[in-house]
Scaffold this motif. Structure first.
Motif, PDB file in Angstrom:
ATOM      1  N   VAL A   1      -2.970  26.083 -47.655  1.00  0.00           N
ATOM      2  CA  VAL A   1      -4.242  26.304 -48.350  1.00  0.00           C
ATOM      3  C   VAL A   1      -4.613  27.783 -48.305  1.00  0.00           C
ATOM      4  O   VAL A   1      -5.001  28.373 -49.306  1.00  0.00           O
ATOM      5  N   VAL A   2      -4.482  28.372 -47.112  1.00  0.00           N
ATOM      6  CA  VAL A   2      -4.854  29.772 -46.948  1.00  0.00           C
ATOM      7  C   VAL A   2      -4.062  30.649 -47.908  1.00  0.00           C
ATOM      8  O   VAL A   2      -4.614  31.493 -48.613  1.00  0.00           O
ATOM      9  N   GLU A   3      -2.762  30.438 -47.957  1.00  0.00           N
ATOM     10  CA  GLU A   3      -1.925  31.289 -48.808  1.00  0.00           C
ATOM     11  C   GLU A   3      -2.190  31.034 -50.278  1.00  0.00           C
ATOM     12  O   GLU A   3      -2.151  31.954 -51.091  1.00  0.00           O
ATOM     13  N   ALA A   4      -2.465  29.778 -50.616  1.00  0.00           N
ATOM     14  CA  ALA A   4      -2.726  29.476 -52.022  1.00  0.00           C
ATOM     15  C   ALA A   4      -4.014  30.144 -52.485  1.00  0.00           C
ATOM     16  O   ALA A   4      -4.098  30.648 -53.600  1.00  0.00           O
ATOM     17  N   ILE A   5      -5.025  30.143 -51.618  1.00  0.00           N
ATOM     18  CA  ILE A   5      -6.307  30.724 -52.024  1.00  0.00           C
ATOM     19  C   ILE A   5      -6.296  32.237 -51.891  1.00  0.00           C
ATOM     20  O   ILE A   5      -6.746  32.944 -52.785  1.00  0.00           O
ATOM     21  N   GLY A   6      -5.767  32.735 -50.783  1.00  0.00           N
ATOM     22  CA  GLY A   6      -6.053  34.142 -50.497  1.00  0.00           C
ATOM     23  C   GLY A   6      -4.880  35.078 -50.313  1.00  0.00           C
ATOM     24  O   GLY A   6      -5.100  36.228 -49.940  1.00  0.00           O
ATOM     25  N   GLN A   7      -3.640  34.630 -50.488  1.00  0.00           N
ATOM     26  CA  GLN A   7      -2.539  35.556 -50.238  1.00  0.00           C
ATOM     27  C   GLN A   7      -1.613  35.600 -51.449  1.00  0.00           C
ATOM     28  O   GLN A   7      -1.408  34.597 -52.113  1.00  0.00           O
ATOM     29  N   PRO A   8      -1.031  36.754 -51.723  1.00  0.00           N
ATOM     30  CA  PRO A   8      -0.112  36.848 -52.857  1.00  0.00           C
ATOM     31  C   PRO A   8       1.289  36.332 -52.531  1.00  0.00           C
ATOM     32  O   PRO A   8       2.085  36.108 -53.430  1.00  0.00           O
ATOM     33  N   ASP A   9       1.594  36.162 -51.248  1.00  0.00           N
ATOM     34  CA  ASP A   9       2.955  35.774 -50.891  1.00  0.00           C
ATOM     35  C   ASP A   9       2.939  34.669 -49.841  1.00  0.00           C
ATOM     36  O   ASP A   9       1.889  34.276 -49.359  1.00  0.00           O
ATOM     37  N   GLY A  10       4.111  34.176 -49.489  1.00  0.00           N
ATOM     38  CA  GLY A  10       4.209  33.087 -48.523  1.00  0.00           C
ATOM     39  C   GLY A  10       4.461  31.766 -49.236  1.00  0.00           C
ATOM     40  O   GLY A  10       4.379  31.671 -50.459  1.00  0.00           O
ATOM     41  N   ILE A  11       4.779  30.738 -48.431  1.00  0.00           N
ATOM     42  CA  ILE A  11       5.138  29.431 -48.972  1.00  0.00           C
ATOM     43  C   ILE A  11       4.013  28.835 -49.819  1.00  0.00           C
ATOM     44  O   ILE A  11       4.248  28.314 -50.907  1.00  0.00           O
ATOM     45  N   GLY A  12       2.789  28.923 -49.320  1.00  0.00           N
ATOM     46  CA  GLY A  12       1.659  28.336 -50.034  1.00  0.00           C
ATOM     47  C   GLY A  12       1.463  28.988 -51.387  1.00  0.00           C
ATOM     48  O   GLY A  12       1.253  28.311 -52.403  1.00  0.00           O
ATOM     49  N   ALA A  13       1.574  30.305 -51.430  1.00  0.00           N
ATOM     50  CA  ALA A  13       1.422  31.013 -52.694  1.00  0.00           C
ATOM     51  C   ALA A  13       2.548  30.637 -53.644  1.00  0.00           C
ATOM     52  O   ALA A  13       2.327  30.441 -54.846  1.00  0.00           O
ATOM     53  N   GLN A  14       3.742  30.497 -53.084  1.00  0.00           N
ATOM     54  CA  GLN A  14       4.887  30.136 -53.922  1.00  0.00           C
ATOM     55  C   GLN A  14       4.679  28.756 -54.549  1.00  0.00           C
ATOM     56  O   GLN A  14       4.925  28.548 -55.732  1.00  0.00           O
TER      57      GLN A  14
END
Lengths: 259, 237, 260
Positions: C203-216
């Motif tokens: 959730v954190v990466e999807a909302i607030g980070q440009p990279d990482g598993i969640g963003a991917q």
């Protein structure tokens, strides 16, 4: 009195308005085996908390080996305690459990090993020295608990119904051995029990308390020589006398709490 | 609790996007009197209630089957683990893709995430009740109704409540994730994200405040009260 | 003859029921997946195409750099949340007055939805590495604190009394009497904290980070590449599960060897 180990004078304990101990006076001499009998809720545990040095009494004085307790300068008494349940640290081996108690005692470290071996030997559990408590039977655990109480060179040992959770066969053999251990080590024992028969078999003297708030009802000397036999008819006879005597002070239905 | 207010002021002074409490408080009456506020919250609440109910029913059925049959217990155990190990964001993405943003998607996400907690909690309760029930009913020849009321219910109730508390707290969190990820047009999560995207910070704060109040009221006002009533025979309750 | 075989299965064919159950569960899950992929065609990817996507991801350098990045975030948040949560839980559990003050705060902290922490961390700290770390730690720590607190309070008070009677010094009481009682609770708390950290990091990466598993995952979703969503999610879930079993499971065995 040089050979007095524990002396209690005019002891009273109350919590706010409720009174747990009214007035207790007694004197226990070195090497004596004293049993304490009383109905449940008579204030025994309040008294035990005082003579184990945990709580100061509301009134009265306590001396251990001539030194007054609960004054600004006094130290807590050096004693052994055998609880109803073993209260060993299950994550420490038998030896480590004894060592933890020894580390807080005044026994010099050089003597620990010999002392542990000697006392485990007396209790016939030397082969379990490096075992975890969880691997032992209930009776063996209680032996370790007794060993822990003996090993710290205590002024006296408090035993609070130590055999009450064991099955009768185990309790019997441990009870029998207890008299031998006490004779060999010469230790002073204060033994709280609900069983009149047990008290008569084990003790030199029985302090019979009244119904709460506790007062001393009778200071009874057991008129039997040692060694004693648990099935001796004279023990039953004395047991009967004591039961008859406590009918009134323990309230109606004096059979109450007599195991 | 009162210590939070100076803390809030401190945070507001430090960070440009955090508004001071008095500004938020001033906007509160208008916000609360707006019917749109309540229709959005009502929608989110309806999703939570529907999803949680479904999760409870599914969890109960699973728990019942698991406590009856060892084999099915093992099989369903894998399903429970799979559901337990799925991050709510991924569950939300999948469900919303499948149901194309319809209400069923939101409800199913909440049900899917809460179901394993209910299943595990109730299975433990049923197993412990089973042991007790066996002996009791054999000795006293209790009728079925008496068994359920006097033996089964008191034994399972504590497990149900602790599972329910976990599932309830989780349900509110999941619905927010689902509404944000699912690009919902209405509901708390949607409005919250909308306010955030357009940087209407006062509104972000207001939504948050109201949301937290509702979750706490539901937990303490409803669930704990129910629990207290159920366990009124207990001394410490 | 076939009847004989059915009645007395030869020994080597006897499979432990747990394995059968696992197989039944696995096969039925695949069947459900397959049926769903037929009915919700573009949205639920087929099994074989997902497997191909998994293979492609495992061979891609971009995936591994995302994976390591996320793993680093998970581990740092896990360690921070476990330490902070345990300290708070210990503090609350041992001290009645502290408990009165902290208990409502803890209840509040547990009720806040995770995206709220994330958004507020971003508001306060910007979209850097710190925001994700702080959000994850703040979201996970209350759970750890709650588990530790309840176990500190449920400790064996009989042992406390024993320690007092035998005059055990303070450090012995802490390390030999209290700490071992808390080990099971700490292990539970660690498991919980780890599981929560890796689930939330998505959730954190999807909302607030440009990279990482969640963003991917979220980017694949936006481009409607559901195959990659499923592939990345499956690899990540299995990898985290293995780590949890391997590392924490071994630690548990080691620390609880005194139990029979």
């Amino acid at each position: 009195m040089t050979d007095s180990v524990l002396r209690v004078e005019d002891l009273g304990v109350s919590y706010g308005a409720s009174e747990a101990v009214r007035k207790l006076d007694f004197d226990i001499k070195r090497g004596e085996f004293v049993a304490i009998l009383g109905p449940s809720g008579c204030g025994k545990s309040s008294m035990l908390n005082v003579i184990s040095g945990l709580n100061a009494p509301s009134r009265g004085r306590v001396w251990v080996e001539g030194a007054k307790l609960f004054t600004a300068a006094s130290k807590a008494p050096r004693l052994g305690y055998v609880f109803q349940s073993h209260r060993l640290l299950p994550w420490r081996t038998v030896r480590q459990n004894l060592e933890i108690a020894l580390a807080a005692s005044s026994v010099p470290k050089a003597e620990w090993e010999a002392k542990i071996d000697e006392i485990l030997g007396i209790l016939h559990i030397r082969q379990f020295k490096d075992a975890w408590p969880m691997r032992l039977s209930g009776g063996q655990r209680q032996r370790v608990s007794i060993a822990r109480a003996l090993v710290v060179d205590p002024s006296y040992i408090l035993m609070d119904e130590p055999l009450s959770t064991l099955d009768e066969v185990t309790a019997r053999s441990l009870r029998q051995e207890l008299t031998g251990i006490v004779q060999r080590t010469g230790v002073t024992v204060i033994f709280v029990t609900h069983s009149i028969r047990e008290a008569v078999f084990l003790a030199d003297r029985i302090l019979i308390l009244s119904r709460g708030p506790a007062r001393l009802h009778e200071d009874f000397t057991v008129p039997l020589s040692r060694p004693r036999n648990y099935d001796d008819p004279r023990i039953s006879e004395i047991e009967g006398q004591i039961i008859a005597g406590v009918q009134a002070p323990w309230g109606l239905g004096g059979q109450r709490d007599v195991a | 609790m009162l210590l939070l207010i100076p803390l809030w002021y401190l945070a507001a002074a430090q960070a440009t996007f955090i508004e001071p409490p008095h500004a938020v408080l001033a906007a509160l009456p208008h916000f609360l009197s707006d019917p749109a506020t309540w229709s959005n919250i009502g929608l989110t609440m309806a999703r939570v209630v529907a999803g949680l109910s479904l999760g409870i029913v599914a969890g109960f059925v699973a728990a019942f089957v698991m406590s009856r049959s060892r084999f099915m217990g093992e099989v369903l155990g894998w399903y429970v683990i799979a559901a337990l190990r799925t991050p709510s964001a991924i569950a939300a993405i999948l469900a919303l893709a499948i149901f194309k943003g319809s209400e069923a998607g939101y409800v199913l996400v909440v049900a899917f995430i809460t179901f394993p907690y209910m299943a595990m909690g109730m299975r433990d309760g049923l197993n412990s009740a089973d042991r007790e029930l066996d002996e009791m009913s054999r000795i006293y020849h209790l009728g079925l109704l008496a068994q359920v009321r006097h033996v089964w219910a008191p034994f399972v109730a504590p497990y149900i409540f602790s599972a329910l508390r976990n599932a309830h707290a989780l349900a509110w969190k999941v619905i927010v994730v689902a509404e944000i990820f699912g690009a919902a047009r209405a509901g708390f999560g949607a409005k919250f994200e909308h306010a955030w995207e357009y940087m209407v910070m006062i509104e972000v704060h207001l939504w948050l405040l109201v949301f937290m109040a509702i979750v706490l009221i539901a937990e303490y006002g409803l669930i704990r009260t129910l629990e207290k009533y159920t366990f009124r025979w207990r001394k410490e309750a | 003859m076939s009847r004989d075989i059915a009645m007395t299965p030869p020994l080597h064919l006897r499979v432990p029921p747990r394995l059968v159950a696992a197989l039944v569960a696995f096969i039925s899950m695949l069947a459900i997946w397959h049926v769903m992929s037929l009915n919700f065609r573009p949205w639920v990817p087929g099994i074989s195409s997902t497997l191909l996507a998994i293979e492609a991801q495992l061979g891609s350098a971009a995936f591994w750099s995302n994976f390591l990045l996320t793993l680093g975030r998970v581990l740092s948040a896990f360690v921070a949340a476990t330490l902070a949560g345990s300290a708070i839980g210990l503090f609350i559990g041992l001290n009645k007055r502290v408990e009165v003050f902290f208990q409502p705060l803890l209840a509040l902290a547990l009720a806040v939805p995770d995206p709220v922490y994330i958004i507020f961390a971003i508001l306060a700290l910007g979209t850097g590495e710190a925001a994700g770390f702080v959000a994850l730690t703040i979201a996970v720590a209350p759970f750890v604190a709650n588990i530790v607190r309840s176990n500190v309070q449920a400790r064996d008070h009989d042992l406390d009394q024993m320690a007092q009677i035998y005059h055990l010094p303070r450090h012995v009481r802490l390390w030999a009497v209290l700490a071992p009682q808390l080990v099971p609770a700490l292990l539970t708390a660690m498991r919980f904290s780890f599981a929560l950290s890796w689930k939330l990091v998505v959730v954190v990466e999807a909302i607030g980070q440009p990279d990482g598993i969640g963003a991917q995952i979220f980017n694949s979703f936006r481009l409607l590449r559901m195959r990659d969503v499923a592939a990345v999610a499956i690899i990540f879930i299995i990898a985290m599960q293995l780590m949890e079993r391997g590392v924490l499971g071994r630690l548990e065995k080691r620390l609880l060897h005194w139990r029979n």
